[in-house]
Write a protein that holds these residues in place. Sequence first.
Motif, PDB file in Angstrom:
ATOM      1  N   LYS A 123     -63.922 -16.988  49.313  1.00  0.00           N
ATOM      2  CA  LYS A 123     -62.593 -16.952  49.932  1.00  0.00           C
ATOM      3  C   LYS A 123     -61.508 -17.281  48.915  1.00  0.00           C
ATOM      4  CE  LYS A 123     -64.175 -17.807  54.606  1.00  0.00           C
ATOM      5  NZ  LYS A 123     -64.173 -18.661  55.791  1.00  0.00           N
ATOM      6  N   GLY A 124     -61.777 -18.221  48.024  1.00  0.00           N
ATOM      7  CA  GLY A 124     -60.814 -18.547  46.980  1.00  0.00           C
ATOM      8  C   GLY A 124     -60.636 -17.408  45.987  1.00  0.00           C
ATOM      9  N   VAL A 125     -61.742 -16.762  45.606  1.00  0.00           N
ATOM     10  CA  VAL A 125     -61.673 -15.604  44.701  1.00  0.00           C
ATOM     11  C   VAL A 125     -60.884 -14.483  45.369  1.00  0.00           C
ATOM     12  CG1 VAL A 125     -63.036 -13.790  43.570  1.00  0.00           C
ATOM     13  CG2 VAL A 125     -63.800 -16.180  43.456  1.00  0.00           C
ATOM     14  N   ASP A 126     -61.168 -14.240  46.645  1.00  0.00           N
ATOM     15  CA  ASP A 126     -60.454 -13.186  47.380  1.00  0.00           C
ATOM     16  C   ASP A 126     -58.965 -13.483  47.466  1.00  0.00           C
ATOM     17  OD1 ASP A 126     -62.895 -11.945  47.709  1.00  0.00           O
ATOM     18  OD2 ASP A 126     -63.172 -12.617  49.788  1.00  0.00           O
ATOM     19  N   LEU A 127     -58.616 -14.750  47.608  1.00  0.00           N
ATOM     20  CA  LEU A 127     -57.205 -15.156  47.654  1.00  0.00           C
ATOM     21  C   LEU A 127     -56.506 -14.789  46.339  1.00  0.00           C
ATOM     22  CD1 LEU A 127     -55.140 -16.705  49.439  1.00  0.00           C
ATOM     23  CD2 LEU A 127     -55.877 -18.780  48.278  1.00  0.00           C
ATOM     24  N   ALA A 128     -57.174 -15.060  45.220  1.00  0.00           N
ATOM     25  CA  ALA A 128     -56.606 -14.710  43.906  1.00  0.00           C
ATOM     26  C   ALA A 128     -56.464 -13.198  43.764  1.00  0.00           C
ATOM     27  CB  ALA A 128     -57.484 -15.271  42.789  1.00  0.00           C
ATOM     28  N   MET A 129     -57.466 -12.448  44.204  1.00  0.00           N
ATOM     29  CA  MET A 129     -57.404 -10.983  44.082  1.00  0.00           C
ATOM     30  C   MET A 129     -56.321 -10.398  44.986  1.00  0.00           C
ATOM     31  SD  MET A 129     -61.209  -9.630  43.151  1.00  0.00           S
ATOM     32  CE  MET A 129     -62.097 -10.198  44.579  1.00  0.00           C
ATOM     33  N   GLN A 130     -56.119 -10.992  46.168  1.00  0.00           N
ATOM     34  CA  GLN A 130     -55.037 -10.532  47.046  1.00  0.00           C
ATOM     35  C   GLN A 130     -53.683 -10.740  46.379  1.00  0.00           C
ATOM     36  OE1 GLN A 130     -55.522 -12.781  50.634  1.00  0.00           O
ATOM     37  NE2 GLN A 130     -57.327 -11.623  51.298  1.00  0.00           N
ATOM     38  N   GLN A 131     -53.494 -11.897  45.756  1.00  0.00           N
ATOM     39  CA  GLN A 131     -52.219 -12.149  45.088  1.00  0.00           C
ATOM     40  C   GLN A 131     -52.016 -11.208  43.912  1.00  0.00           C
ATOM     41  OE1 GLN A 131     -50.797 -16.022  44.313  1.00  0.00           O
ATOM     42  NE2 GLN A 131     -51.014 -16.684  46.434  1.00  0.00           N
ATOM     43  N   LEU A 132     -53.075 -10.923  43.159  1.00  0.00           N
ATOM     44  CA  LEU A 132     -52.954  -9.977  42.050  1.00  0.00           C
ATOM     45  C   LEU A 132     -52.567  -8.594  42.541  1.00  0.00           C
ATOM     46  CD1 LEU A 132     -55.920 -10.746  39.624  1.00  0.00           C
ATOM     47  CD2 LEU A 132     -53.489 -10.897  39.131  1.00  0.00           C
ATOM     48  N   SER A 133     -53.134  -8.185  43.677  1.00  0.00           N
ATOM     49  CA  SER A 133     -52.857  -6.836  44.183  1.00  0.00           C
ATOM     50  C   SER A 133     -51.413  -6.674  44.657  1.00  0.00           C
ATOM     51  CB  SER A 133     -53.831  -6.457  45.303  1.00  0.00           C
ATOM     52  OG  SER A 133     -53.544  -7.186  46.467  1.00  0.00           O
ATOM     53  N   THR A 134     -50.712  -7.774  44.929  1.00  0.00           N
ATOM     54  CA  THR A 134     -49.312  -7.671  45.349  1.00  0.00           C
ATOM     55  C   THR A 134     -48.345  -7.747  44.167  1.00  0.00           C
ATOM     56  OG1 THR A 134     -49.094 -10.058  45.700  1.00  0.00           O
ATOM     57  CG2 THR A 134     -49.819  -8.734  47.590  1.00  0.00           C
ATOM     58  N   HIS A 135     -48.867  -8.054  42.984  1.00  0.00           N
ATOM     59  CA  HIS A 135     -48.007  -8.164  41.795  1.00  0.00           C
ATOM     60  C   HIS A 135     -47.659  -6.761  41.288  1.00  0.00           C
ATOM     61  CE1 HIS A 135     -46.553  -9.376  37.850  1.00  0.00           C
ATOM     62  NE2 HIS A 135     -46.523 -10.622  38.305  1.00  0.00           N
ATOM     63  N   ALA A 136     -46.373  -6.511  41.054  1.00  0.00           N
ATOM     64  CA  ALA A 136     -45.888  -5.172  40.681  1.00  0.00           C
ATOM     65  C   ALA A 136     -46.473  -4.672  39.362  1.00  0.00           C
ATOM     66  CB  ALA A 136     -44.362  -5.180  40.603  1.00  0.00           C
ATOM     67  N   ARG A 137     -46.729  -5.560  38.408  1.00  0.00           N
ATOM     68  CA  ARG A 137     -47.208  -5.120  37.100  1.00  0.00           C
ATOM     69  C   ARG A 137     -48.710  -4.885  37.047  1.00  0.00           C
ATOM     70  NH1 ARG A 137     -44.708  -8.860  32.624  1.00  0.00           N
ATOM     71  NH2 ARG A 137     -45.720  -7.303  31.319  1.00  0.00           N
ATOM     72  N   VAL A 138     -49.425  -5.316  38.065  1.00  0.00           N
ATOM     73  CA  VAL A 138     -50.876  -5.109  38.099  1.00  0.00           C
ATOM     74  C   VAL A 138     -51.145  -3.743  38.729  1.00  0.00           C
ATOM     75  CG1 VAL A 138     -53.056  -5.920  39.084  1.00  0.00           C
ATOM     76  CG2 VAL A 138     -51.385  -7.568  38.218  1.00  0.00           C
ATOM     77  N   GLN A 139     -51.831  -2.876  37.984  1.00  0.00           N
ATOM     78  CA  GLN A 139     -52.053  -1.501  38.438  1.00  0.00           C
ATOM     79  C   GLN A 139     -53.487  -1.224  38.879  1.00  0.00           C
ATOM     80  OE1 GLN A 139     -49.469   0.612  38.863  1.00  0.00           O
ATOM     81  NE2 GLN A 139     -48.301  -1.209  38.289  1.00  0.00           N
ATOM     82  N   GLN A 140     -54.443  -2.058  38.475  1.00  0.00           N
ATOM     83  CA  GLN A 140     -55.833  -1.782  38.813  1.00  0.00           C
ATOM     84  C   GLN A 140     -56.446  -2.912  39.639  1.00  0.00           C
ATOM     85  OE1 GLN A 140     -54.936  -1.894  35.397  1.00  0.00           O
ATOM     86  NE2 GLN A 140     -55.575  -3.998  35.022  1.00  0.00           N
ATOM     87  N   HIS A 141     -57.532  -2.585  40.274  1.00  0.00           N
ATOM     88  CA  HIS A 141     -58.295  -3.566  41.053  1.00  0.00           C
ATOM     89  C   HIS A 141     -59.117  -4.411  40.081  1.00  0.00           C
ATOM     90  CE1 HIS A 141     -60.797  -5.242  44.210  1.00  0.00           C
ATOM     91  NE2 HIS A 141     -61.869  -4.851  43.541  1.00  0.00           N
TER      92      HIS A 141
END
Length: 198
Positions: free
Chosen positions: A69-87
């Motif tokens: 759940k903590g890892v997923d939380l970090a990945m969710q935040q990364l996916s909302t960042h404008a400069r991050v383009q990949q999963h």
Amino acid sequence: MINVFSFTCDSQSHNRTCFELGSLFSKLLSSQTQRKMAAGLLLLVCAVAVLYSAEAQDSYNGLPEIYKKGVDLAMQQLSTHARVQQHYRFLKTVGKLETEGGFGMRYFYHHFHLKPTRCPKRTTETDPQRCPYRNDRPLMDCAVCYKTSGEQIEAQPNPYVHCIQKPRFTEEMKKAREDHYKKMVYHSGAPTLLAVKA
């Protein structure tokens, strides 16, 4: 044609012998044998790549649910960042801290690495953990701190997520992350710190 064996001679008297040995090995290793050796080497490289990918997959699947759940939380935040383009996918745990807070409350600190994949962020892949890794981008160094009740992350205090490309990660950032965790535990009045480094 790939020449598998090479010979060096340091005097002219040995040149003829070296030439004869080189010719003998070239005849023994026909182009068909060389193709078989190359195919075997390619198969070995592919097998190692599959095992490496499976190991990373198992490392995420092997995490306890509360850490996932903590890892997923970090990945969710990364996916909302404008400069991050990949999963990104979970690669490995760097360190963990866990504190019992009493009355079923626990505090978690999880330091881990994420690796970029070839899937775009917010991928529609049915299992995003199957997206193939890409090696032309740096790892993401992440840490999450959060309080749980049962197996759920509590909204208060706010879960802390910090991710940065690994080459930009500093010892000061590491210390700030750990200090944030200690303050979270201290302000919540947790009695003891049971730390386990992974």
